[in-house]
Design a protein around this motif. Structure first.
Motif, PDB file in Angstrom:
ATOM      1  N   LEU A  66       1.997   1.270  -7.996  1.00 24.95           N
ATOM      2  CA  LEU A  66       0.823   1.029  -7.543  1.00 24.95           C
ATOM      3  C   LEU A  66      -0.445   1.288  -8.553  1.00 24.95           C
ATOM      4  CD1 LEU A  66       1.413   2.790  -4.048  1.00 24.95           C
ATOM      5  CD2 LEU A  66       1.577   0.202  -4.543  1.00 24.95           C
ATOM      6  N   MET A  67      -0.126   2.198  -9.279  1.00 24.17           N
ATOM      7  CA  MET A  67      -1.469   2.678 -10.236  1.00 24.17           C
ATOM      8  C   MET A  67      -1.363   1.330 -11.355  1.00 24.17           C
ATOM      9  SD  MET A  67      -2.874   4.933  -9.406  1.00 24.17           S
ATOM     10  CE  MET A  67      -4.123   5.150 -10.585  1.00 24.17           C
ATOM     11  N   LEU A  68      -0.171   0.769 -11.562  1.00 22.10           N
ATOM     12  CA  LEU A  68      -0.324  -0.325 -12.500  1.00 22.10           C
ATOM     13  C   LEU A  68      -0.837  -1.599 -11.972  1.00 22.10           C
ATOM     14  CD1 LEU A  68       0.587  -1.227 -15.236  1.00 22.10           C
ATOM     15  CD2 LEU A  68       3.049  -2.165 -14.322  1.00 22.10           C
ATOM     16  N   ILE A  69      -0.622  -1.664 -10.665  1.00 23.17           N
ATOM     17  CA  ILE A  69      -1.318  -2.935 -10.068  1.00 23.17           C
ATOM     18  C   ILE A  69      -2.898  -2.792 -10.190  1.00 23.17           C
ATOM     19  CG2 ILE A  69      -1.574  -3.948  -7.858  1.00 23.17           C
ATOM     20  CD1 ILE A  69       1.198  -3.630  -7.461  1.00 23.17           C
ATOM     21  N   LEU A  70      -3.294  -1.326  -9.907  1.00 25.85           N
ATOM     22  CA  LEU A  70      -4.714  -1.201  -9.825  1.00 25.85           C
ATOM     23  C   LEU A  70      -5.509  -1.326 -11.337  1.00 25.85           C
ATOM     24  CD1 LEU A  70      -7.174   0.140  -8.532  1.00 25.85           C
ATOM     25  CD2 LEU A  70      -6.539   2.254  -9.304  1.00 25.85           C
ATOM     26  N   PHE A  71      -4.471  -0.971 -12.076  1.00 21.34           N
ATOM     27  CA  PHE A  71      -5.036  -1.003 -13.469  1.00 21.34           C
ATOM     28  C   PHE A  71      -5.207  -2.622 -13.982  1.00 21.34           C
ATOM     29  CE2 PHE A  71      -3.503   3.273 -14.600  1.00 21.34           C
ATOM     30  CZ  PHE A  71      -4.685   4.028 -14.655  1.00 21.34           C
ATOM     31  N   ILE A  72      -4.057  -3.437 -13.495  1.00 20.35           N
ATOM     32  CA  ILE A  72      -4.251  -4.792 -13.650  1.00 20.35           C
ATOM     33  C   ILE A  72      -5.515  -5.457 -13.175  1.00 20.35           C
ATOM     34  CG2 ILE A  72      -2.998  -6.885 -13.213  1.00 20.35           C
ATOM     35  CD1 ILE A  72      -0.450  -5.432 -13.577  1.00 20.35           C
ATOM     36  N   ALA A  73      -5.658  -5.015 -11.706  1.00 20.11           N
ATOM     37  CA  ALA A  73      -6.900  -5.592 -11.401  1.00 20.11           C
ATOM     38  C   ALA A  73      -8.128  -5.190 -11.924  1.00 20.11           C
ATOM     39  CB  ALA A  73      -6.697  -4.893  -9.661  1.00 20.11           C
ATOM     40  N   CYS A  75      -8.427  -4.557 -15.163  1.00 24.84           N
ATOM     41  CA  CYS A  75      -8.507  -5.384 -16.438  1.00 24.84           C
ATOM     42  C   CYS A  75      -8.826  -6.788 -16.221  1.00 24.84           C
ATOM     43  CB  CYS A  75      -7.083  -4.971 -17.200  1.00 24.84           C
ATOM     44  SG  CYS A  75      -6.995  -3.449 -17.853  1.00 24.84           S
ATOM     45  N   PHE A  76      -8.441  -7.401 -15.348  1.00 29.25           N
ATOM     46  CA  PHE A  76      -8.615  -8.790 -14.884  1.00 29.25           C
ATOM     47  C   PHE A  76     -10.012  -9.186 -14.199  1.00 29.25           C
ATOM     48  CE2 PHE A  76      -4.082  -9.254 -16.201  1.00 29.25           C
ATOM     49  CZ  PHE A  76      -4.219 -10.252 -16.950  1.00 29.25           C
ATOM     50  N   GLY A  77     -10.698  -8.134 -14.189  1.00 29.65           N
ATOM     51  CA  GLY A  77     -11.874  -8.040 -13.229  1.00 29.65           C
ATOM     52  C   GLY A  77     -11.856  -8.631 -11.878  1.00 29.65           C
ATOM     53  N   LEU A  78     -10.843  -8.418 -11.085  1.00 34.58           N
ATOM     54  CA  LEU A  78     -10.606  -8.774  -9.639  1.00 34.58           C
ATOM     55  C   LEU A  78     -11.400  -7.798  -8.918  1.00 34.58           C
ATOM     56  CD1 LEU A  78      -6.704  -9.282  -9.659  1.00 34.58           C
ATOM     57  CD2 LEU A  78      -8.685 -11.008  -9.789  1.00 34.58           C
ATOM     58  N   LEU A  79     -11.674  -6.551  -9.226  1.00 36.57           N
ATOM     59  CA  LEU A  79     -12.554  -5.467  -8.551  1.00 36.57           C
ATOM     60  C   LEU A  79     -14.014  -5.554  -9.089  1.00 36.57           C
ATOM     61  CD1 LEU A  79      -9.894  -2.499  -8.727  1.00 36.57           C
ATOM     62  CD2 LEU A  79     -10.306  -4.446  -6.768  1.00 36.57           C
ATOM     63  N   GLY A  80     -14.278  -6.367 -10.019  1.00 35.91           N
ATOM     64  CA  GLY A  80     -15.746  -6.600 -10.232  1.00 35.91           C
ATOM     65  C   GLY A  80     -15.846  -6.096 -11.754  1.00 35.91           C
ATOM     66  N   PRO A  81     -16.984  -6.459 -12.390  1.00 37.54           N
ATOM     67  CA  PRO A  81     -17.115  -5.889 -13.833  1.00 37.54           C
ATOM     68  C   PRO A  81     -17.195  -4.335 -14.080  1.00 37.54           C
ATOM     69  CG  PRO A  81     -19.017  -6.422 -12.922  1.00 37.54           C
ATOM     70  CD  PRO A  81     -18.014  -6.840 -11.723  1.00 37.54           C
ATOM     71  N   VAL A  82     -16.428  -3.992 -14.863  1.00 35.21           N
ATOM     72  CA  VAL A  82     -16.286  -2.444 -15.101  1.00 35.21           C
ATOM     73  C   VAL A  82     -17.252  -2.212 -16.450  1.00 35.21           C
ATOM     74  CG1 VAL A  82     -14.818  -0.660 -15.570  1.00 35.21           C
ATOM     75  CG2 VAL A  82     -14.083  -2.208 -14.049  1.00 35.21           C
ATOM     76  N   GLN A  83     -17.969  -1.443 -16.455  1.00 36.79           N
ATOM     77  CA  GLN A  83     -18.787  -0.865 -17.893  1.00 36.79           C
ATOM     78  C   GLN A  83     -17.936  -0.607 -18.876  1.00 36.79           C
ATOM     79  OE1 GLN A  83     -21.926   1.613 -17.091  1.00 36.79           O
ATOM     80  NE2 GLN A  83     -23.002   1.448 -19.014  1.00 36.79           N
ATOM     81  N   GLY A  84     -18.077  -1.050 -19.912  1.00 41.84           N
ATOM     82  CA  GLY A  84     -17.163  -0.551 -20.947  1.00 41.84           C
ATOM     83  C   GLY A  84     -15.818  -1.203 -21.346  1.00 41.84           C
TER      84      GLY A  84
END
Length: 90
Positions: A66-73, A75-84
């Motif tokens: 489940l954490m790997l799926i969150l990290f994939i989301a 990294c691919f920008g599925l949860l919006g832009p992440v600063q950095g």
């Protein structure tokens, strides 16, 4: 850490390690901490039953993917832009 591929690779290695650690605990026949002490102080968790140690391992085995799926989301920008973190583009 600006590259999403590097972040994803590190997160994947950590998640695989957590999954394998959970598998190790799930397959244990006894509590590994019972009777152990560090510098004369008993290790916490020595009184856990075999069922609770196995449940701890099962929890790790469920949480790691489940954490790997969150990290994939992330990294691919599925949860919006992440600063950095520069998102991975296919």
């Amino acid at each position: 850490m600006t590259d999403g591929r590097l972040f994803l690779a590190i997160a994947a290695v950590i998640c695989i390690g957590v999954f394998l650690n959970g598998l190790r605990f799930y397959r244990m026949n006894r509590n590994p901490w019972s009777g152990k002490s560090i510098m004369g102080i008993p290790v916490e968790g020595g009184d856990l039953s075999r069922a609770r140690v196995r449940r701890l391992g099962l929890g790790q085995m469920i949480a790691a993917p489940l954490m790997l799926i969150l990290f994939i989301a992330l990294c691919f920008g599925l949860l919006g832009p992440v600063q950095g973190i520069q998102t991975i583009k296919l």
